[in-house]
Design a protein around this motif. Structure first.
Motif, short mmCIF file in Angstrom:
data_model
loop_
_atom_site.label_atom_id
_atom_site.label_comp_id
_atom_site.label_asym_id
_atom_site.label_seq_id
_atom_site.Cartn_x
_atom_site.Cartn_y
_atom_site.Cartn_z
N PHE A 139 -23.44 80.91 21.74
CA PHE A 139 -22.53 80.13 22.58
C PHE A 139 -22.14 78.84 21.88
O PHE A 139 -21.00 78.40 21.95
N VAL A 140 -23.12 78.21 21.21
CA VAL A 140 -22.85 76.95 20.53
C VAL A 140 -21.77 77.13 19.46
O VAL A 140 -20.82 76.35 19.37
N VAL A 141 -21.88 78.21 18.66
CA VAL A 141 -20.94 78.43 17.56
C VAL A 141 -19.60 78.95 18.06
O VAL A 141 -18.54 78.35 17.82
N PHE A 142 -19.62 80.07 18.76
CA PHE A 142 -18.37 80.76 19.09
C PHE A 142 -17.66 80.17 20.30
O PHE A 142 -16.43 80.00 20.29
N LEU A 143 -18.42 79.86 21.36
CA LEU A 143 -17.79 79.24 22.53
C LEU A 143 -17.44 77.79 22.22
O LEU A 143 -16.40 77.28 22.65
N GLY A 144 -18.32 77.13 21.44
CA GLY A 144 -18.02 75.76 21.02
C GLY A 144 -16.74 75.68 20.22
O GLY A 144 -15.95 74.74 20.36
#
Length: 483
Positions: free
Chosen positions: A440-445
């Motif tokens: 979530f941190v990488v892709f949603l961020g």
């Protein structure tokens, strides 16, 4: 003692000995039964009438279904009968398509609700998801067959059905032993061409299919053995154990990555084995390649080289569960073109895929991850193409090995994160927490910062000069003289 009780006892003992669930062993035995069925059809029935083949596939397929699910096999036959009546009464109309889609998806979801538990179970609803796509696709193909050819795309022209299939043809298509339980998906048009000996005439000798069928079967057994051995060391239980959370973050990432790779081998082995049945029967004939060699990959469900060498998630999608992905692309995604928004169409198609798999929230999280990962990779492709510095790095041949290693690590580290909700219906949030929600941190961020960052990283193309300024001085002089 009842024969079925004895049979259950034998299967249970074998399952216990090899450390596999009895339902999974029963499924494997059922898939392998497809090989003698395919050979019998190839040697003795291929020159018989299509009706004889339809009867043979219907009887053997229903028998295999009963072996696995008992009288629950009636769910599938009831849905086939409903689809037949819808086509007969409403013909190939839009209302027929709408009712077919609504009925089959509702029935499937109710089946999931009735049979669902907190674990993945092999019950009648498992093959019913394969049947659902097959019947909806059949209805759409008949709907396309009533349109004018100039209204259809290339795929629709190839699969369109001009005449409504009979109930027996529908049963043979649905219960074909090589595709009834776990796929692969194949159209009614392909099935009818097969049973009407079209592929026999095109290939010259349908018996050529036996060798490629054995090759796919051998690969299936190889991946099954690989899964069985490797899962003894890294199984679902390892990822959900208390010991897992005691490891360092890096070790947890490695363990989840290895677990995901091993878990996917389970699906790959099943698809290869069922593809071997379809190939050995002659169903998969796919014309000739550019060298004139006959192809038997018409029902291929996995591209092993692409899968094993994947350096981005797009490669995994291009190589994994090919027929289902192709079905969703042709019958859902492309038919949403009227929305005028590719991202929205892709989101709806992935939501459909999640619902088709089941009611567990994990499926929806898994396909949501697929959506944001693919959007991320699409943005990276744009950057690599339009940012001069990044483009230079990506096209430097001396850095190719470095790019390959980075790509492999990227897929390895995040594949388990994306797959966890698909397998662990209730425990995946704990796994996510142990990985610090890195996906979530990488892709949603990235989705939040991309609108601000991309315009800064992609240089604007220079405005084109006015036509008069672009011309050479000599041409300008000539124009002035003409004026």
């Amino acid at each position: 003692m009842d024969d079925r009780v004895i049979q259950n006892g034998i299967l249970f003992s074998i399952a216990q000995a090899i450390g596999a669930p009895e339902q999974a062993l029963r499924l494997l035995v059922s898939i392998l039964l497809g090989y003698p069925i395919a050979l019998f059809n190839c040697f003795y029935l291929r020159h018989k009438s299509a009706i004889v083949q339809h009867l043979f596939f219907t009887i053997t397929g229903i028998s295999i279904g009963f072996f696995n699910f008992g009288w629950d096999i009636g769910h599938s036959f009831g849905c086939v009968l409903v689809q037949y009546l819808l086509i007969k009464i409403l013909s190939g109309t839009r209302i027929c398509v709408a009712l077919s889609f609504t009925f089959h998806m509702t029935y499937l979801l109710l089946g999931y609700y009735q049979t669902g538990t907190d674990t993945y179970d092999i019950k009648w609803s498992m093959p019913h998801c394969v049947l659902t796509l097959r019947l909806i696709g059949l209805c759409l193909d008949y709907y396309d067959g009533r349109k004018k050819p100039d209204q259809l795309n290339a795929h629709q022209k190839k699969m369109a059905l001009v005449e409504a299939p009979s109930l027996l043809e529908m049963c043979g298509h649905v219960y074909f032993p090589g595709g009834f339980l776990v796929g692969p998906q194949f159209s009614m048009k392909r099935y009818l061409d097969f049973t009407n000996n079209v592929y026999e005439k095109e290939s010259g000798d349908i018996m050529q299919c036996i060798k490629p069928g054995l090759i796919r079967a051998g690969l299936g057994f190889f991946y099954l053995a690989l899964y069985q051995v490797a899962s003894n060391f890294i199984s679902d239980a390892v990822i959900t154990s208390e010991t897992f959370y005691e490891h360092t973050f890096i070790i947890r990432v490695v363990l989840v990555g290895l677990w995901a790779k091993i878990s996917l081998y389970k699906y790959i082995s099943c698809w290869l084995l069922t593809e071997g049945v379809c190939t050995m029967s002659g169903l998969t004939y796919n014309g000739k390649d550019d060298k004139g060699r006959h192809l038997w990959n018409g029902c291929a469900n996995v591209k092993l080289r692409v899968f094993e060498n994947a350096t981005r998630f797009g490669h995994l999608i291009q190589s994994f569960n090919l027929n289902t992905n192709a079905w969703v692309a042709e019958y859902i995604y492309k038919r949403l073109r009227f929305l005028g928004n590719r991202s929205l169409s892709q989101a709806i198609a992935l939501f459909f895929l999640a619902a088709w798999h089941g009611l567990h929230m994990g499926y929806y999280v898994c396909f949501f991850m697929e959506l944001i990962v693919m959007l991320f990779e699409k943005d990276m492709e744009v950057l690599a193409a339009k940012n001069p510095a990044i483009h230079k790095v990506f096209n430097n041949p001396t850095l190719a090995p470095v790019r390959w290693v980075i790509g492999k690590l990227y897929v390895f580290c995040f594949m388990g994160y994306c797959l966890a909700p698909f397998t662990f219906f209730s425990d995946y949030w704990s796994i996510y927490g142990s990985l610090y929600y890195m996906g979530f941190v990488v892709f949603l961020g990235w989705r939040f910062i991309a609108p601000f960052l991309l315009p800064r990283l992609i240089p604007r193309s220079p405005r084109s000069a006015p036509p008069s300024e672009e011309k050479a001085p000599e041409e300008l002089d000539q124009l002035k003289k003409k004026q």
